[in-house]
Design a protein around this motif. Structure first.
Motif, PDB file in Angstrom:
ATOM      1  N   GLU A  31       0.920  -1.200   0.149  1.00 24.28           N
ATOM      2  CA  GLU A  31      -0.161   0.064  -0.014  1.00 24.28           C
ATOM      3  C   GLU A  31       0.813   1.135   0.069  1.00 24.28           C
ATOM      4  N   ASP A 140      -5.404  -1.538  -7.274  1.00 27.88           N
ATOM      5  CA  ASP A 140      -4.966   0.040  -7.170  1.00 27.88           C
ATOM      6  C   ASP A 140      -6.049   1.155  -7.246  1.00 27.88           C
ATOM      7  N   GLY A 141      -7.282   0.875  -7.795  1.00 27.75           N
ATOM      8  CA  GLY A 141      -8.374   1.906  -7.733  1.00 27.75           C
ATOM      9  C   GLY A 141      -8.101   2.526  -9.095  1.00 27.75           C
ATOM     10  N   VAL A 160     -15.163  14.774 -10.298  1.00 23.01           N
ATOM     11  CA  VAL A 160     -15.972  14.803  -8.852  1.00 23.01           C
ATOM     12  C   VAL A 160     -15.546  15.647  -8.059  1.00 23.01           C
ATOM     13  N   GLY A 267     -19.243   1.706  -6.938  1.00 22.28           N
ATOM     14  CA  GLY A 267     -18.674   0.279  -6.994  1.00 22.28           C
ATOM     15  C   GLY A 267     -17.991  -0.215  -5.748  1.00 22.28           C
ATOM     16  N   LEU A 268     -18.419   0.187  -4.793  1.00 26.40           N
ATOM     17  CA  LEU A 268     -18.173  -0.240  -3.725  1.00 26.40           C
ATOM     18  C   LEU A 268     -18.599  -1.901  -3.327  1.00 26.40           C
TER      19      LEU A 268
END
Ligand SMILES: Cc1cc2nc3c(=O)[nH]c(=O)nc-3n(C[C@H](O)[C@H](O)[C@H](O)COP(=O)(O)OP(=O)(O)OC[C@H]3O[C@@H](n4cnc5c(N)ncnc54)[C@H](O)[C@@H]3O)c2cc1C
Length: 362
Positions: A31, A140-141, A160, A267-268
């Motif tokens: 991370e 990694d999003g 956003v 997307g959770l």
């Protein structure tokens, strides 16, 4: 025992790590930040309507994914504002989940269940890991790895703009605003932390970052908002279609695997599910592509709805919200467990075919 590296201690990476641990496999987790969780706090909503046939998302997480994640609150009411209409719906509509680095956030809850230590402050390079490990799970999003691997197609690019605001809120109500003047074909929404604090998010479609502050100001002005801002953030959001979700020994989960639907940008649930399915596939030798089939079908259905929204005007939004909250339709959509997304897609597809047939030949 396969040697597995996971990139990202976010939602999908942590879910994958927990599933591997459950099967007796200890992954190496990398991370880049110093602790799990997004840098800004916000409240994510999950809509039951978008996860059908799953009836209760929290029960599904507990019973089928072995994830005892606690939501912040049930979502019982949605208020929808379009330029000339305000309507609301009530029922068992979904949940709110806390995101960020606070103790009760979804990431913190997942992390507290994990036994494997995480290598923090470690920016991982997937090519190097793919060389040294049997498998690399990319959580990694972002879309960089699937783009390089050639399995990514952009669907919707948005900016956003968000804030934590103070005011008076109902902890079980989500408020939504739609107006093409400030969000084009996207929307804005408010999700409460509690009765005093909420996250307020504006999503602007087909936008570059330059205009976002102007749109944010217009949104507040048009809707006459008077909340007090205590924290702000702004990020780019890209949803896309990823296939196949595994290339060689690289497995793509969460946003990196395209598991963020392009209709609302949620997307959770899919990040949690894809992480668990990746762990399951690796531990049991099953096909990750097959295990994630249903998730991709949901993306395809949401894409059909997104295409409809892309062509809508403010007057269309007024009509749509009136239609969606009309008594008979409201009963059908919100108080049954019919997979509305799936059937709407079939209907839209039939309409498109019909239009093709009756279009005059030149
Ligand atoms: C403002 C906002 C509001 C949202 N609202 C909702 C909502 O209401 N409902 C909903 O369902 N979804 C919502 N989403 C989407 C949802 O948050 C994401 O789909 C979900 O978090 C994706 O999980 P992930 O595991 O793919 O990525 P993330 O949770 O972002 O985790 C990625 C992790 O990887 C780490 N990382 C990245 N690169 C590296 C590297 N090279 N090496 C090491 N670590 C790395 C990051 O630091 C991060 O910790 C929202 C997203 C945002 C940004």
């Amino acid at each position: 025992m396969p040697r597995i590296a996971i990139i990202g201690a976010g939602i999908s990476g942590l879910a994958c790590a927990l599933e591997l641990e459950r099967h007796g496999i200890t992954p190496a987790i990398f991370e880049q930040r110093s602790r799990p969780g997004e840098l800004f706090s916000h409240v994510a909503g999950t809509l039951q309507l978008m996860s059908r046939p799953i009836q209760d998302q929290v029960a599904f997480l507990h019973n089928h994914l072995h994830l005892p994640v606690k939501p912040l609150a049930p979502l019982r009411r949605i208020i929808m504002h379009t330029p000339n209409t305000t309507r609301s719906i009530t029922g068992h509509l979904g949940y709110f989940f806390l995101r960020g680095q606070d103790e009760g956030s979804t990431e913190s809850q997942l992390y507290s269940l994990l036994k494997t230590p995480v290598f923090y402050n470690h920016y991982a390079d997937w090519r190097i890991l793919a060389h040294h490990y049997d498998y690399v799970v990319v959580g990694d999003g972002i879309q960089q790895v699937p783009r390089i691997l050639g399995c990514w197609q952009d669907i919707l690019k948005t900016w956003v703009r968000g804030a934590v605001v103070l005011g008076n809120f109902d902890p079980n109500t989500l408020i939504m605003w739609i107006n093409t003047r400030y969000c084009r074909s996207a929307y804005a929404y408010l999700t409460p932390f509690d009765s005093r604090r909420a996250s307020l998010v504006l999503i602007v479609s087909e936008s570059n970052g330059d205009e976002i502050e102007e749109k944010w100001r217009l949104f507040w002005e048009v809707e006459g908002l008077d909340y007090q801002i205590v924290e702000s953030f702004s990020i780019q959001h890209i949803s896309g279609y990823c296939y196949p979700p595994q290339v060689g020994n690289v497995i793509l989960v969460g946003n990196a695997g395209g598991f963020m639907e392009p209709f609302l940008g949620f997307g959770l649930m899919a990040a949690l599910r894809s992480g668990i399915y990746a762990g399951r596939a690796l531990a049991r030798g099953e096909s990750y592509t097959n295990l994630t089939y249903d998730l991709r079908q949901q993306i395809i259905h949401a894409l059909a709805l997104r295409r409809v929204l892309n062509g809508m005007t403010n007057a269309d939004y007024d009509r749509l919200v009136n239609l969606l909250t009309a008594p008979g339709i409201r009963q059908l959509i919100y108080n049954t467990n019919i997979d509305v997304l799936k059937y709407t897609t079939v209907l839209l597809d039939q309409l498109e075919r019909l239009k093709q047939k009756i279009r005059p030949r030149m």
